[in-house]
Design a protein around this motif. Structure first.
Motif, mmCIF file in Angstrom:
data_model
loop_
_atom_site.group_PDB
_atom_site.id
_atom_site.type_symbol
_atom_site.label_atom_id
_atom_site.label_comp_id
_atom_site.label_asym_id
_atom_site.label_seq_id
_atom_site.Cartn_x
_atom_site.Cartn_y
_atom_site.Cartn_z
ATOM 1 N N THR A 255 0.823 -1.284 -0.265
ATOM 2 C CA THR A 255 0.010 0.092 0.002
ATOM 3 C C THR A 255 0.937 1.471 0.127
ATOM 4 O O THR A 255 0.685 2.205 -0.659
ATOM 5 N N PRO A 256 1.915 1.471 0.878
ATOM 6 C CA PRO A 256 2.599 2.766 1.008
ATOM 7 C C PRO A 256 3.501 2.830 -0.431
ATOM 8 O O PRO A 256 3.618 4.076 -1.122
ATOM 9 N N MET A 257 3.868 1.615 -0.967
ATOM 10 C CA MET A 257 4.659 1.927 -2.348
ATOM 11 C C MET A 257 3.657 2.135 -3.359
ATOM 12 O O MET A 257 4.096 2.937 -4.233
ATOM 13 N N ILE A 258 2.412 1.628 -3.628
ATOM 14 C CA ILE A 258 1.742 2.119 -4.491
ATOM 15 C C ILE A 258 1.150 3.601 -4.560
ATOM 16 O O ILE A 258 1.081 4.362 -5.453
ATOM 17 N N ILE A 259 0.851 4.035 -3.281
ATOM 18 C CA ILE A 259 0.851 5.671 -3.330
ATOM 19 C C ILE A 259 1.990 6.330 -3.538
ATOM 20 O O ILE A 259 1.932 7.349 -4.358
ATOM 21 N N THR A 260 3.166 5.792 -3.230
ATOM 22 C CA THR A 260 4.370 6.708 -3.569
ATOM 23 C C THR A 260 4.576 6.425 -5.269
ATOM 24 O O THR A 260 4.859 7.594 -5.746
ATOM 25 N N ALA A 261 4.314 5.396 -5.825
ATOM 26 C CA ALA A 261 4.415 5.296 -7.287
ATOM 27 C C ALA A 261 3.290 6.278 -7.933
ATOM 28 O O ALA A 261 3.713 6.735 -8.998
ATOM 29 N N ILE A 323 7.929 7.847 5.105
ATOM 30 C CA ILE A 323 6.587 8.609 5.858
ATOM 31 C C ILE A 323 5.444 7.700 5.854
ATOM 32 O O ILE A 323 4.704 7.722 6.845
ATOM 33 N N LEU A 324 5.122 7.091 4.609
ATOM 34 C CA LEU A 324 3.898 6.306 4.468
ATOM 35 C C LEU A 324 4.128 4.937 5.158
ATOM 36 O O LEU A 324 2.930 4.430 5.850
ATOM 37 N N ILE A 325 5.397 4.305 5.251
ATOM 38 C CA ILE A 325 5.440 3.112 6.058
ATOM 39 C C ILE A 325 5.260 3.204 7.381
ATOM 40 O O ILE A 325 4.792 2.553 8.346
ATOM 41 N N LYS A 326 5.835 4.236 7.962
ATOM 42 C CA LYS A 326 5.633 4.730 9.163
ATOM 43 C C LYS A 326 4.217 4.974 9.646
ATOM 44 O O LYS A 326 3.541 4.310 10.792
ATOM 45 N N LEU A 327 3.306 5.920 8.693
ATOM 46 C CA LEU A 327 1.734 5.875 8.951
ATOM 47 C C LEU A 327 1.121 4.586 8.888
ATOM 48 O O LEU A 327 0.500 4.277 9.713
ATOM 49 N N PHE A 328 1.436 3.547 8.101
ATOM 50 C CA PHE A 328 0.584 2.476 8.029
ATOM 51 C C PHE A 328 1.037 1.564 8.751
ATOM 52 O O PHE A 328 0.359 0.626 9.058
ATOM 53 N N SER A 329 2.237 1.522 9.303
ATOM 54 C CA SER A 329 2.467 0.555 10.214
ATOM 55 C C SER A 329 2.207 1.074 11.919
ATOM 56 O O SER A 329 2.146 0.080 12.657
ATOM 57 N N THR A 330 2.339 2.248 12.217
ATOM 58 C CA THR A 330 2.212 2.709 13.474
ATOM 59 C C THR A 330 0.638 3.329 13.782
ATOM 60 O O THR A 330 0.202 3.027 14.934
ATOM 61 N N LYS A 331 0.279 3.872 12.863
ATOM 62 C CA LYS A 331 -0.978 4.953 13.034
ATOM 63 C C LYS A 331 -2.202 3.937 12.485
ATOM 64 O O LYS A 331 -3.035 3.529 13.356
#
Length: 345
Positions: A255-261, A323-331
């Motif tokens: 999911t984070p990689m798709i948004i980044t892409a 940033i997205l990995i932090k968001l999707f793993s912690t929040k």
């Protein structure tokens, strides 16, 4: 069934990365040096030849994943080569080895070979050394060889869909192509094969390449806690396909990689990121993406172009993925480090 596909995808992932890494690490560097040191062309040719060994490596690593005997493993490797299409026969009876074949059909053929070998088990007894390789080539190997044209046609349809996307507005096109290639690089399909079939070039190629950059950098960052640094680096320097098994088991992990892409693809449309049909499928591997962009973009290696290249290919993908990995793993708690664990032993 889940265990079967788990082992199959694990074997495919490892075989693909092992075959592609030598050329990915030094291929582009050698191309720069060869004009000044022609003898190194033999080294470059060796890495290209190793890439064409991908089908047999997939067969062997799949056999190892299933803990097959040496004879069974080698037989699966032979069958995989037959189904890959990496070898073509000329009218004068010669053979031509080119490319890496149709990876999807290589995997399908290897899967059939595994089932066939498991069915035979120890039935052949003392004739195993004689009959196991022969029967595996003649039955699953030839089935793979016969279905190759149909599987290849199916992958061509994917190319047709991508060709349609290239006609859209540049920013929208860039975002969609980046997402598509971010997912393709984690599938059994060859990103280079798809890109060359539809002759992706210009911004379309640059966007596709950035989709792979998003996947590679994101998976590198996400897997650092679960894997060694060397294994994590393989996502960027080699291929994100090393995560193929995990992706099929837990698709949400990307999911984070798709948004980044999507963001990077849109930026490709804004900043005129360039590429070729070949560079579209590589990402940062061997620095193929950024180097091809700099060689093709108007103005070449100007200061402005260099800054844009550095920001788009390195700063944005690493920063945004982090940033997205932090968001999707912690929040959001959608992903966790163990989702990216790779067992290469």
């Amino acid at each position: 069934m889940k265990d079967f596909f788990n082992k199959l995808l694990t074997g495919m992932s490892i075989g693909i990365v092992v075959a592609l890494i030598p050329n990915a690490l030094i291929g582009e560097l050698l191309k720069l040096i060869i004009p000044h040191a022609p003898a190194l062309s033999y080294v470059l040719n060796a890495t290209v030849l190793v890439m064409s060994m991908l089908p047999v490596l997939i067969g062997v690593t799949i056999g190892m994943a299933f803990k097959m005997t040496p004879i069974q493993t080698a037989s699966i490797g032979l069958a995989a080569v037959l189904g890959s299409g990496v070898i073509t026969f000329t009218e004068d009876g010669g053979m031509v080895i080119a490319g890496i074949g149709v990876v999807l059909n290589t995997g399908l053929t290897a899967a059939l070979a595994v089932l066939f070998v498991q069915f035979l088990g120890s039935k052949l007894k003392g004739y195993t050394i004689l009959l196991m390789p022969t029967l595996t080539v003649l039955i699953p190997g030839m089935i793979g060889y016969m279905i190759l044209p149909f599987v290849k046609t199916g992958t061509d349809y994917v190319g047709d869909g991508i060709a349609y996307v290239t006609d859209l507005q540049p920013i929208v096109m860039g975002a969609l192509l980046a997402i598509i290639f971010c997912l393709l690089i984690l599938s059994p399909l060859s990103t280079v094969g798809v890109a060359t079939v539809v002759s992706l070039s210009g911004i379309a190629s640059g966007a596709a390449n950035l989709g792979i950059v998003a996947a590679g950098t994101g998976l590198f960052l996400a897997s650092l806690k679960a894997n060694s640094v060397g294994t994590a680096l393989a996502h960027v320097l080699g291929s994100p396909k090393i995560q193929m098994r995990n992706f099929f088991m837990k698709p949400k992990m990307v999911t984070p990689m798709i948004i980044t892409a999507a963001v990077l693809g849109a930026l490709a449309g804004v900043f005129n990121i360039q590429g070729t049909p070949m560079s579209a499928g590589f990402g940062l591997s061997g620095l193929v993406g950024p180097l091809n962009h700099m060689n093709l973009v108007e103005g070449g290696w100007s200061f402005t172009n260099t800054i844009i290249m550095f920001v788009i290919f390195f700063v944005v993908p690493f920063a945004l993925n982090y940033i997205l990995i932090k968001l999707f793993s912690t929040k959001v708690k959608l992903i966790q480090a163990e989702d990216y664990k790779i067992d290469i032993h």
